[in-house]
Write a protein that holds these residues in place. Structure first.
Motif, PDB file in Angstrom:
ATOM      1  N   SER A  13     -34.089 -47.329  25.364  1.00 40.02           N
ATOM      2  CA  SER A  13     -34.632 -46.394  26.355  1.00 40.02           C
ATOM      3  C   SER A  13     -34.132 -46.792  27.748  1.00 40.02           C
ATOM      4  O   SER A  13     -34.353 -47.923  28.184  1.00 40.02           O
ATOM      5  CB  SER A  13     -36.164 -46.430  26.326  1.00 40.02           C
ATOM      6  OG  SER A  13     -36.708 -45.913  27.534  1.00 40.02           O
ATOM      7  N   PRO A  14     -33.477 -45.893  28.471  1.00 39.33           N
ATOM      8  CA  PRO A  14     -32.970 -46.247  29.815  1.00 39.33           C
ATOM      9  C   PRO A  14     -34.066 -46.728  30.755  1.00 39.33           C
ATOM     10  O   PRO A  14     -33.850 -47.675  31.520  1.00 39.33           O
ATOM     11  CB  PRO A  14     -32.341 -44.930  30.307  1.00 39.33           C
ATOM     12  CG  PRO A  14     -31.997 -44.180  29.066  1.00 39.33           C
ATOM     13  CD  PRO A  14     -33.069 -44.526  28.083  1.00 39.33           C
ATOM     14  N   GLU A  15     -35.235 -46.077  30.715  1.00 39.60           N
ATOM     15  CA  GLU A  15     -36.327 -46.469  31.611  1.00 39.60           C
ATOM     16  C   GLU A  15     -36.855 -47.863  31.256  1.00 39.60           C
ATOM     17  O   GLU A  15     -37.075 -48.707  32.137  1.00 39.60           O
ATOM     18  CB  GLU A  15     -37.467 -45.449  31.531  1.00 39.60           C
ATOM     19  CG  GLU A  15     -37.116 -44.068  32.053  1.00 39.60           C
ATOM     20  CD  GLU A  15     -36.317 -43.237  31.055  1.00 39.60           C
ATOM     21  OE1 GLU A  15     -36.246 -43.650  29.858  1.00 39.60           O
ATOM     22  OE2 GLU A  15     -35.766 -42.200  31.457  1.00 39.60           O
ATOM     23  N   GLN A  30     -34.244 -50.576  32.165  1.00 41.38           N
ATOM     24  CA  GLN A  30     -34.235 -50.911  33.593  1.00 41.38           C
ATOM     25  C   GLN A  30     -35.446 -51.771  33.947  1.00 41.38           C
ATOM     26  O   GLN A  30     -35.329 -52.759  34.681  1.00 41.38           O
ATOM     27  CB  GLN A  30     -34.246 -49.642  34.441  1.00 41.38           C
ATOM     28  CG  GLN A  30     -34.189 -49.938  35.945  1.00 41.38           C
ATOM     29  CD  GLN A  30     -34.194 -48.682  36.800  1.00 41.38           C
ATOM     30  OE1 GLN A  30     -34.639 -47.624  36.361  1.00 41.38           O
ATOM     31  NE2 GLN A  30     -33.693 -48.794  38.022  1.00 41.38           N
TER      32      GLN A  30
END
Length: 345
Positions: free
Chosen positions: A88-90, A93
């Protein structure tokens, strides 16, 4: 005026308060939301109560974080990074922000990452056949070559670069670099030939210590190297096993296994926040712990038995799971209590 709990503004307010930033927009009994370009007015008495309650919450949180940071400053935390937390990109990060934040608090961090889905995708693209036996990927020489290309050449550098982008310091290495993970062929207990799956025999802790003493987080790809006459052979190593073994050899204060599950559940499907090694064994015997959870708790108990102070089976689907569990328990180091299960002696 009064608060309508079903309104979007009320939802926004509660969300901001949970993040601990509501005080910055509580001014003279009014709350201002720029995106709505309106002021949401609340009575002064309620405003004072909210401000006081928030002040107490922020103070408690600050003290908890300070206690945890002081107890862990100069000590090592090893994290196995994988699952949704990585795809998941979120969440990805947030994880890199967490690593940078822990570094800034003086906590030494080592990351060991997986990459099973990325390996499977590349194997399909290059038409290399793969299969699983006993829950483990059979690693032919061709499979290991693809795994090494994906893990060491792509995934590893993405993670280390992202940590640096968030203000941390990281260097990506593989288990073959400076013979970090020295392996022999893994013998499967059920008699399956798993190919070039490695069993970690020795960890070059000197390399890791030199990097973390410089304030750098080693980001480790779990591709190991052979020993002696087999030193040029690459082995595919289970990332959980590698993380647990590295944590044990470093005598880490914590090891966290980020997973796609809530933690260890009882027979009523309720989270068990903490377990001892003996309790884990009993829960396996009475079949409370079954199936795919058994290897996860086994990695955790093995790390603890090697000298790690606490092993967390952590729900990596929760944003900032790393910070929550490392700092959420204060000096006691037992985690947040709702983000997974900690295993101790």
């Amino acid at each position: 005026p009064h608060i309508l709990h079903t309104s979007p503004l009320s939802t926004h307010l509660l969300f901001i308060m949970r993040l601990g930033v509501a005080r910055s927009i509580l001014v003279c009994g009014a709350i201002f939301f720029p995106e709505q370009a309106t002021a949401f007015v609340i009575p002064r008495q309620l405003s004072l109560r909210l401000t006081s309650r928030l002040r107490d919450t922020l103070a408690d949180t600050a003290l908890t974080i300070a206690d945890a940071a002081a107890s862990l400053r100069g000590k090592t935390v090893v994290v196995k990074y994988g699952g949704n937390a990585m795809t998941s990109p979120e969440l990805a990060q947030g994880f890199c922000q967490d690593v940078a934040a822990l570094q800034n608090l003086g906590i030494r961090v080592v990351v060991v990452h997986g990459g099973g889905p990325q390996i499977s995708s590349m194997l399909e693209k290059v038409a290399v056949e793969t299969k699983f036996e006993g829950g483990m990927r059979v690693s032919s020489r061709e499979v290991v070559e693809v795994a090494e290309m994906v893990l060491c050449g792509m995934v590893n550098k993405q993670i280390s670069s992202a940590i640096c982008s968030e203000g941390g310091r990281a260097i990506g290495i593989s288990g073959r670099d400076d013979s970090l993970l020295q392996c022999t062929k893994q013998e499967n207990k059920d008699g399956y030939d798993l190919g070039f799956v490695g069993k970690v025999e020795t960890v070059n802790t000197k390399l890791l210590e030199e990097l973390i003493s410089l304030g750098i987080t080693p980001v480790v790809s779990p591709i190991g190297t052979g020993i002696g006459e087999e030193r040029d052979i690459a082995y595919n190593v289970n990332a959980d096993v590698a993380a647990g073994r590295i944590a044990g050899e470093l005598k880490a204060a914590r090891v966290l296994f980020l997973t796609d599950i809530a933690g260890v559940l009882n027979k009523e499907m309720e989270l068990i926040p903490s377990l001892t090694v003996e309790e884990v064994k009993r829960l396996i015997e009475d079949e409370t712990i079954t199936g795919g959870m058994i290897p996860k708790v086994t990695y955790a108990t093995s790390a603890v038995e090697l000298g790690v102070k606490g092993a967390f089976i952590t729900d990596g689907r929760i944003p900032h799971a790393l910070l929550n569990e490392v700092l959420g328990g204060g000096a006691k180091g037992l985690g947040s209590g709702d983000g997974g299960t900690i295993v101790t002696l």
